[in-house]
Design an enzyme around this catalytic site. Structure first.
Site, PDB file in Angstrom:
ATOM      1  N   SER A 219     -50.778 -68.967  40.177  1.00  0.00           N
ATOM      2  CA  SER A 219     -50.439 -67.602  39.787  1.00  0.00           C
ATOM      3  C   SER A 219     -49.851 -67.594  38.388  1.00  0.00           C
ATOM      4  O   SER A 219     -49.158 -68.550  37.996  1.00  0.00           O
ATOM      5  CB  SER A 219     -49.421 -67.014  40.770  1.00  0.00           C
ATOM      6  OG  SER A 219     -48.876 -65.804  40.267  1.00  0.00           O
ATOM      7  N   TYR A 232     -41.246 -67.559  44.510  1.00  0.00           N
ATOM      8  CA  TYR A 232     -42.702 -67.687  44.476  1.00  0.00           C
ATOM      9  C   TYR A 232     -43.160 -68.363  43.178  1.00  0.00           C
ATOM     10  O   TYR A 232     -43.964 -69.304  43.195  1.00  0.00           O
ATOM     11  CB  TYR A 232     -43.317 -66.301  44.604  1.00  0.00           C
ATOM     12  CG  TYR A 232     -44.822 -66.268  44.502  1.00  0.00           C
ATOM     13  CD1 TYR A 232     -45.620 -66.735  45.529  1.00  0.00           C
ATOM     14  CD2 TYR A 232     -45.446 -65.723  43.379  1.00  0.00           C
ATOM     15  CE1 TYR A 232     -47.006 -66.684  45.447  1.00  0.00           C
ATOM     16  CE2 TYR A 232     -46.831 -65.661  43.289  1.00  0.00           C
ATOM     17  CZ  TYR A 232     -47.601 -66.148  44.317  1.00  0.00           C
ATOM     18  OH  TYR A 232     -48.973 -66.099  44.224  1.00  0.00           O
TER      19      TYR A 232
END
EC number: 1.1.1.-
Length: 404
Positions: A219, A232
């Site tokens: 990501s 995250y």
């Protein structure tokens, strides 16, 4: 009529030679995309001649032409034949869409799911060929991982394992790093990093034997400090660095490693607004009183609302990510990094080349706009300024939060 300065002519000669070579190798087609690219290069040439010194114009035009032709080139693909690929996290989203696409191309797909009776698993079982095998696996359970590794070794004994797609991942909470429990960081690392590490290490003997591919979905949050995604983003940064390390170490074995850095796409997890509301309520219920007073419930509500608004703008078509994963598996020379989705080029340019203050403001305006915590608002009791802290650096009386 003025003649072009020699640097411009040299750049065009380089571009023409590259285009001719690609045409002869059938990597490039004559058509509107090529014509549009040449028109844009001509406009760029006109600007460069008027705004830049000759050598700078040469460099800009030649580099731009080279990049444009590279983008237009049809990438050579390997035949699918009897290749087998294992994909993690196929209950929904990128994993499910990739499993369907690779099965349609003729791959032997081993698709792991959390629940063999989930809607995604049932959909794969109904619409895919008998070649696709569904395997139940929770990346936090070593027994599940061991069972999948053993099945994969036995099932690919004749064909070999060509690829591993590390797609499974999770994002549990939206909140400042201070507001996020340490258990949230551990949970994200357990799935996004350690689960990926264990699967990759377990399958490396098969992948080394086939000189295969490792494709990992990461990501942009692992590259940039997105507000409120510390747990995250940290796990995604760790797994991206791990894959870069594997890429270097596995080069002598012929194993190619790619990382996919997608924009925000509308997967099932993104569309499930109820889960984000539930997690916000859990955060509010379990937050220490001191932190809740310092930040304020309205601060957390603002973060959640901004995050949900960002998710509402997510891209509905997952095909760019599926195409990137497929290219990483089949391209003769896959890229180390893929950035599917709109706007990522501008985002990375700002992150790498603009001053730190501008980078921070861009991420805040793009993702979550600033909101002042309660304790820092004028007139609030307990307001502590930086000057106060500098004048009184010692500990304040009262119980230590770690003594509870």
């Amino acid at each position: 009529m003025e003649s072009w300065p020699w640097p411009s002519g040299g750049a065009w000669l380089l571009v023409a030679a590259r285009a001719l070579l690609q045409l002869l190798r059938a990597d490039l087609r004559l058509g509107r995309p090529l014509l549009a690219a040449l028109t844009l290069l001509a406009a760029l040439d006109w600007l460069c001649q008027r705004l830049l010194p000759p050598l700078a114009a040469l460099a800009v035009l030649a580099a731009t032409g080279w990049i444009v032709l590279s983008r237009l080139a049809r990438r050579q693909r390997l035949p699918v034949a009897t290749r087998a690929v294992l994909i993690t996290g196929c209950d929904s989203g990128f994993g499910k869409a990739t499993a369907k696409n690779l099965d349609a191309l003729g791959f032997t797909v081993l698709a792991t799911v959390l629940d063999l009776n989930s809607p995604g698993a049932l959909e794969l079982r109904a619409c895919c060929s008998p070649r696709l095998k569904l395997l139940q696996m929770d990346l936090t359970k070593p027994a599940d991982i061991s069972r999948v590794l053993e099945f994969t070794k036995a099932h690919t004994a004749s064909t070999g394992l060509w690829g591993l797609v590390n797609n499974a991942g999770q994002n549990i909470l939206v909140g400042d790093a201070e507001l996020s429990p340490v258990s949230t960081f551990r949970s994200c690392m357990e799935v996004n990093f350690f689960g990926t590490l264990e699967m990759t290490k377990g399958l490396l003997p098969l992948l080394r034997h086939s000189s295969g591919r490792i494709v990992t979905v990461s990501s942009p949050a692992g590259d940039m400090p997105f507000p409120c995604l510390a747990a995250y983003g940290t796990s995604k940064a760790a797994v991206a660095l791990l894959m870069d390390t594997f890429s270097c170490e596995l080069l002598p074995w012929g194993v190619k490693v790619s990382v996919i850095q997608p924009a925000c796409f509308k997967t099932e997890a993104v569309k499930d607004m109820d889960q984000w509301e539930e997690r916000k309520q859990q955060l509010l219920a379990n937050l220490p009183r001191e932190l809740l007073q310092a930040y304020g419930e309205d601060y957390i509500e603002h973060l959640n609302g901004q995050f949900l608004h960002c998710l509402s703008q997510a891209l509905p078509d997952l095909s760019p990510v599926v195409d990137a994963i497929t290219d990483a598996l089949l391209a003769a020379q896959p890229r180390r990094r893929y950035y599917p989705g709109h706007g990522l080029g501008l985002m990375y340019f700002i992150h790498y080349y603009l001053p730190e203050g501008l980078r921070r403001r861009f991420l805040q305006s793009f993702f979550i706009s600033p909101y002042v915590p309660r304790a820092l608002r004028p007139g609030q009791p307990g307001l502590t300024s930086a000057r106060d802290v500098a004048q009184d650096p010692g500990p304040k009386p009262g119980p230590s939060p770690t003594a509870q």
